[in-house]
Design a protein around this motif. Structure first.
Motif, PDB file in Angstrom:
ATOM      1  N   ALA A 370      10.996  -4.123  -8.970  1.00 37.96           N
ATOM      2  CA  ALA A 370      10.294  -2.876  -8.649  1.00 37.96           C
ATOM      3  C   ALA A 370       8.849  -3.149  -8.244  1.00 37.96           C
ATOM      4  CB  ALA A 370      10.349  -1.933  -9.845  1.00 37.96           C
ATOM      5  N   ALA A 371       8.191  -4.081  -8.926  1.00 39.41           N
ATOM      6  CA  ALA A 371       6.814  -4.415  -8.555  1.00 39.41           C
ATOM      7  C   ALA A 371       6.751  -5.042  -7.160  1.00 39.41           C
ATOM      8  CB  ALA A 371       6.220  -5.369  -9.589  1.00 39.41           C
ATOM      9  N   LEU A 372       7.715  -5.899  -6.849  1.00 38.42           N
ATOM     10  CA  LEU A 372       7.758  -6.475  -5.502  1.00 38.42           C
ATOM     11  C   LEU A 372       8.042  -5.405  -4.449  1.00 38.42           C
ATOM     12  CD1 LEU A 372       9.680  -9.821  -6.134  1.00 38.42           C
ATOM     13  CD2 LEU A 372       7.240  -9.512  -5.657  1.00 38.42           C
ATOM     14  N   GLY A 373       8.891  -4.438  -4.786  1.00 37.38           N
ATOM     15  CA  GLY A 373       9.130  -3.337  -3.861  1.00 37.38           C
ATOM     16  C   GLY A 373       7.875  -2.521  -3.596  1.00 37.38           C
ATOM     17  N   ALA A 374       7.076  -2.281  -4.621  1.00 38.08           N
ATOM     18  CA  ALA A 374       5.801  -1.583  -4.423  1.00 38.08           C
ATOM     19  C   ALA A 374       4.858  -2.397  -3.543  1.00 38.08           C
ATOM     20  CB  ALA A 374       5.158  -1.293  -5.776  1.00 38.08           C
ATOM     21  N   LEU A 375       4.869  -3.726  -3.711  1.00 40.34           N
ATOM     22  CA  LEU A 375       4.037  -4.575  -2.859  1.00 40.34           C
ATOM     23  C   LEU A 375       4.496  -4.509  -1.403  1.00 40.34           C
ATOM     24  CD1 LEU A 375       1.811  -6.692  -2.586  1.00 40.34           C
ATOM     25  CD2 LEU A 375       3.519  -8.446  -3.144  1.00 40.34           C
ATOM     26  N   VAL A 376       5.792  -4.526  -1.175  1.00 39.83           N
ATOM     27  CA  VAL A 376       6.312  -4.409   0.192  1.00 39.83           C
ATOM     28  C   VAL A 376       5.927  -3.065   0.802  1.00 39.83           C
ATOM     29  CG1 VAL A 376       8.432  -4.258   1.548  1.00 39.83           C
ATOM     30  CG2 VAL A 376       8.190  -6.028  -0.181  1.00 39.83           C
ATOM     31  N   CYS A 377       6.007  -2.008   0.019  1.00 43.83           N
ATOM     32  CA  CYS A 377       5.610  -0.686   0.508  1.00 43.83           C
ATOM     33  C   CYS A 377       4.129  -0.670   0.887  1.00 43.83           C
ATOM     34  CB  CYS A 377       5.910   0.366  -0.549  1.00 43.83           C
ATOM     35  SG  CYS A 377       5.486   2.060  -0.071  1.00 43.83           S
ATOM     36  N   GLY A 378       3.287  -1.306   0.069  1.00 42.56           N
ATOM     37  CA  GLY A 378       1.868  -1.370   0.398  1.00 42.56           C
ATOM     38  C   GLY A 378       1.594  -2.154   1.672  1.00 42.56           C
ATOM     39  N   LEU A 379       2.312  -3.261   1.859  1.00 49.03           N
ATOM     40  CA  LEU A 379       2.118  -4.055   3.076  1.00 49.03           C
ATOM     41  C   LEU A 379       2.571  -3.291   4.313  1.00 49.03           C
ATOM     42  CD1 LEU A 379       3.253  -7.587   1.823  1.00 49.03           C
ATOM     43  CD2 LEU A 379       0.927  -6.765   2.192  1.00 49.03           C
ATOM     44  N   LEU A 380       3.694  -2.588   4.216  1.00 51.51           N
ATOM     45  CA  LEU A 380       4.165  -1.811   5.359  1.00 51.51           C
ATOM     46  C   LEU A 380       3.184  -0.701   5.727  1.00 51.51           C
ATOM     47  CD1 LEU A 380       7.987  -1.455   4.586  1.00 51.51           C
ATOM     48  CD2 LEU A 380       6.901  -2.900   6.306  1.00 51.51           C
ATOM     49  N   MET A 381       2.662  -0.018   4.747  1.00 51.88           N
ATOM     50  CA  MET A 381       1.720   1.060   5.038  1.00 51.88           C
ATOM     51  C   MET A 381       0.402   0.516   5.573  1.00 51.88           C
ATOM     52  SD  MET A 381       3.405   3.743   4.632  1.00 51.88           S
ATOM     53  CE  MET A 381       2.007   4.790   5.032  1.00 51.88           C
ATOM     54  N   ALA A 382      -0.015  -0.654   5.108  1.00 55.00           N
ATOM     55  CA  ALA A 382      -1.234  -1.263   5.655  1.00 55.00           C
ATOM     56  C   ALA A 382      -1.046  -1.624   7.123  1.00 55.00           C
ATOM     57  CB  ALA A 382      -1.604  -2.495   4.844  1.00 55.00           C
ATOM     58  N   GLY A 383       0.106  -2.182   7.477  1.00 54.67           N
ATOM     59  CA  GLY A 383       0.372  -2.507   8.875  1.00 54.67           C
ATOM     60  C   GLY A 383       0.442  -1.275   9.755  1.00 54.67           C
ATOM     61  N   LEU A 384       1.091  -0.221   9.279  1.00 54.58           N
ATOM     62  CA  LEU A 384       1.169   1.005  10.065  1.00 54.58           C
ATOM     63  C   LEU A 384      -0.204   1.657  10.215  1.00 54.58           C
ATOM     64  CD1 LEU A 384       4.450   2.591   8.665  1.00 54.58           C
ATOM     65  CD2 LEU A 384       4.100   1.531  10.903  1.00 54.58           C
ATOM     66  N   ALA A 385      -1.025   1.613   9.181  1.00 52.78           N
ATOM     67  CA  ALA A 385      -2.363   2.184   9.282  1.00 52.78           C
ATOM     68  C   ALA A 385      -3.225   1.412  10.273  1.00 52.78           C
ATOM     69  CB  ALA A 385      -3.029   2.201   7.904  1.00 52.78           C
ATOM     70  N   ALA A 386      -3.085   0.074  10.299  1.00 48.72           N
ATOM     71  CA  ALA A 386      -3.842  -0.724  11.269  1.00 48.72           C
ATOM     72  C   ALA A 386      -3.385  -0.440  12.696  1.00 48.72           C
ATOM     73  CB  ALA A 386      -3.682  -2.209  10.947  1.00 48.72           C
ATOM     74  N   ALA A 387      -2.081  -0.193  12.889  1.00 46.17           N
ATOM     75  CA  ALA A 387      -1.587   0.082  14.238  1.00 46.17           C
ATOM     76  C   ALA A 387      -1.934   1.487  14.707  1.00 46.17           C
ATOM     77  CB  ALA A 387      -0.074  -0.109  14.281  1.00 46.17           C
ATOM     78  N   ALA A 388      -2.100   2.433  13.788  1.00 43.77           N
ATOM     79  CA  ALA A 388      -2.351   3.827  14.155  1.00 43.77           C
ATOM     80  C   ALA A 388      -3.822   4.167  14.270  1.00 43.77           C
ATOM     81  CB  ALA A 388      -1.699   4.754  13.129  1.00 43.77           C
ATOM     82  N   SER A 389      -4.710   3.237  14.025  1.00 42.56           N
ATOM     83  CA  SER A 389      -6.150   3.509  14.059  1.00 42.56           C
ATOM     84  C   SER A 389      -6.818   2.629  15.108  1.00 42.56           C
ATOM     85  CB  SER A 389      -6.776   3.267  12.686  1.00 42.56           C
ATOM     86  OG  SER A 389      -6.575   1.923  12.290  1.00 42.56           O
ATOM     87  N   GLY A 390      -8.085   2.878  15.324  1.00 42.79           N
ATOM     88  CA  GLY A 390      -8.843   2.100  16.293  1.00 42.79           C
ATOM     89  C   GLY A 390     -10.042   2.897  16.777  1.00 42.79           C
ATOM     90  N   PRO A 391     -10.843   2.322  17.619  1.00 41.48           N
ATOM     91  CA  PRO A 391     -12.018   3.044  18.132  1.00 41.48           C
ATOM     92  C   PRO A 391     -11.640   3.956  19.298  1.00 41.48           C
ATOM     93  CG  PRO A 391     -12.015   0.795  18.954  1.00 41.48           C
ATOM     94  CD  PRO A 391     -10.836   0.906  18.037  1.00 41.48           C
ATOM     95  N   LEU A 392     -12.374   5.050  19.406  1.00 45.62           N
ATOM     96  CA  LEU A 392     -12.256   5.957  20.550  1.00 45.62           C
ATOM     97  C   LEU A 392     -13.548   6.033  21.342  1.00 45.62           C
ATOM     98  CD1 LEU A 392     -10.150   9.099  19.577  1.00 45.62           C
ATOM     99  CD2 LEU A 392      -9.641   7.321  21.245  1.00 45.62           C
TER     100      LEU A 392
END
Length: 562
Positions: A370-392
């Motif tokens: 379960a702890a590893l699953g939470a870590l995977v969830c955090g990594l996935l959300m970090a990657g999606l947040a980096a892809a969805a943001s940027g300068p305008l």
């Protein structure tokens, strides 16, 4: 033959050279497939931009500028940062917010090219004898290994990508060469790897031999696939909650969104372009909504942040329909704080999917999964947040969107807290011992084996069977060892009357009447009186018995089976 023997030429050199010549057409086809995939993506965007340019009443440039803009949009779909030089301040403004829906275009085309390259030789003829040998004239189609297909398709795609980067440099929004140097290969490599893996049947086997042994042994444990599944489930729940938040906000601010959409442009071509851009940015808004529910929120420029606890700062936002649905400025309300239920549900999902259906698994193993699953969830959300943001832009709009490291850390913390106890509780419930009934309670509730009910069932069975089951009573059964029966047997005692149970009437049997058959089943009378033989006894004499009498016979009673 003499020259070959004297020069000591190896015999296998010719077949290997022939195999190399046979392999080149397949590799060239894969390179061409990658180039065609890149060209299709460029062509689609070019047609879309040209149509909008033709329908625009006030075009800023000619068709050449539209084609350069299409090349820049194709690079933006890979995550490349564009630079806009025509600004009011004269300072170049970067454009780095990538519409995530636009990323699907090159990814799907590249994946399709890799799949076609991997499956190009599956239906070949039967003339070939193998990959490295065999008759070159047999007609068998060569099947490239997965690494060769991957390299060939990626090479063709990146060749067109480098040309597009050079071509877009002369347009109104050129691409940053350093950003394009690693964003385009990254998307191409990931999409090609997914296509080759899908064409090979999605194998989940041991890692290659060049991977360290410790890593291969650790990856073979069942906890890691479960952790990946649990983390993906938690990320999907977060994204679903983000989509719900975005939809509710758009419905709540429907009037502001409509006013912003109509105020941007008054022609249908411009409104169509704004609508397409808003639809392409909807996945970005979903990720922003998930980051908002997690707590860190998202940045709207320098010094402006939107979180459930409040909207701080005064951002200088451009007029756009999706930005009109932002929460109001000021402290948060009870409704905005209610979004904290989304990460709690994600933690429950992680804990539920982290449990193995096996009794030999320990609680420590379940908690670690379960702890590893939470870590995977955090990594996935970090990657999606980096892809969805940027300068305008520059200065006030240099930071736009969620902060990737804060979003990933919040996702890990929120899902870890409920995931571990939920996983342990679910594991305990699934592996609980089977419930056993008490002895007295079981005896009292066992009406099926009661003595009176058993006798009634036997009587009903005997009556239903008719003459197949004899009518036996306890007096008829022998008592003790078998003995010689007496010469004169006493008449049997009459059994006590047994109360007949209520038996349901039998349903009438169905008969099939077959016409055309006439059978006479009436028994014919048979005269069993023996005819008098000539010279025999007189007519009044008693008849002779058919079977001579037997002397000394004993009739033994039937023993009951043990």
């Amino acid at each position: 033959m003499t020259q070959v023997t004297e020069r000591e030429t190896p015999v296998q050199a010719a077949p290997r050279a022939a195999a190399g010549r046979r392999r080149s057409p397949a590799a060239a086809a894969c390179v061409l497939g990658g180039a065609v995939a890149a060209g299709l993506g460029l062509g689609f965007l070019a047609v879309l931009v040209i149509v909008l340019w033709i329908s625009s009443p006030y075009p800023d440039s000619g068709p050449g500028g539209a084609l350069h803009l299409a090349a820049g949009l194709w690079l933006l779909a890979h995550g490349t940062e564009l630079v806009r030089y025509e600004t009011l301040s004269g300072v170049p403004a970067p454009v780095g917010v990538t519409p995530l829906l636009l990323v699907a275009l090159p990814a799907l085309l590249m994946r399709r090219a890799a799949r076609l390259g991997s499956a190009s030789g599956d239906g070949g003829g039967g003339g070939g004898e193998g990959r490295d040998g065999g008759d070159a004239e047999g007609g068998g189609e060569e099947v490239l290994p997965a690494s060769a297909v991957f390299s060939a398709v990626a090479c063709g795609y990146l060749s067109v990508g480098s040309l597009a980067t050079v071509y877009a440099a002369a347009g109104p929004m050129p691409a940053d060469p350093l950003s394009a140097a690693w964003h385009v290969p990254l998307v191409a490599v990931l999409a090609a790897a997914g296509g080759v893996w899908s064409a090979k049947g999605r194998p989940v086997g041991p890692l290659p031999h060049w991977v360290p042994g410790a890593v291969r042994r650790a990856a073979a444990r069942p906890r890691y696939p479960l952790a990946l599944r649990a983390g993906a489930a938690g990320a999907l729940v977060l994204l679903g909650g983000g989509a719900l938040i975005v939809g509710a906000s758009l419905a709540w601010h429907a009037a502001e969104v409509q006013a912003s959409f109509l105020a941007l442009t008054g022609v249908w071509s411009g409104r169509f372009a704004v609508l397409l851009l808003a639809v392409a940015l909807l996945p970005n808004a979903v990720v922003w909504g998930a980051a908002y529910a997690l707590g860190p929120g998202f940045a709207l420029g320098a010094g402006a942040t939107a979180t459930p606890l409040g909207f701080a700062g005064a951002p200088a936002l451009p007029r756009f329909p999706l930005l009109a649905a932002l929460p109001p400025e000021g402290p948060g309300s009870l409704l905005t704080c209610a979004t904290a239920g989304v990460p709690l549900l994600a933690g429950l999902a992680v804990g539920w999917f982290a449990v193995r259906r096996a009794r030999e698994v320990r609680y420590r193993e379940t908690a670690l999964t379960a702890a590893l699953g939470a870590l995977v969830c955090g990594l996935l959300m970090a990657g999606l947040a980096a892809a969805a943001s940027g300068p305008l832009g520059s200065r006030g709009l240099a930071s736009f969107g969620p902060v990737w490291w804060a979003t990933g850390a919040a996702a890990f913390a929120w899902t870890l807290l409920p995931a571990v106890p939920v996983a342990v509780a679910v594991h305990s419930w699934r592996t609980r011992p089977a419930r056993q009934a008490d002895g007295p309670a079981a005896d009292s509730d066992d009406e099926w084996h009661d003595s009176g009910v058993r006798e009634l069932r036997w009587e009903a069975l005997r009556r239903a069977a008719g003459t197949l089951v004899p009518d036996l009573t306890p007096q008829d059964l022998p008592q003790g060892p078998p003995q010689d029966p007496p010469r004169a047997a006493a008449p049997p005692a009459q059994p006590a009357p047994v109360q007949e149970p209520a038996v349901a009437p039998k349903p009438p049997r169905r008969l099939t009447v077959v016409t055309g058959l006439h059978l006479d089943l009436t028994p014919a009378p048979v005269d069993l009186t023996p005819a008098p033989a000539p010279g025999g006894p007189a007519a009044g004499a008693p008849p002779r018995p058919l079977v001579p009498p037997v002397a000394g016979a004993r009739v033994l009673p039937r023993r009951p089976r043990a």
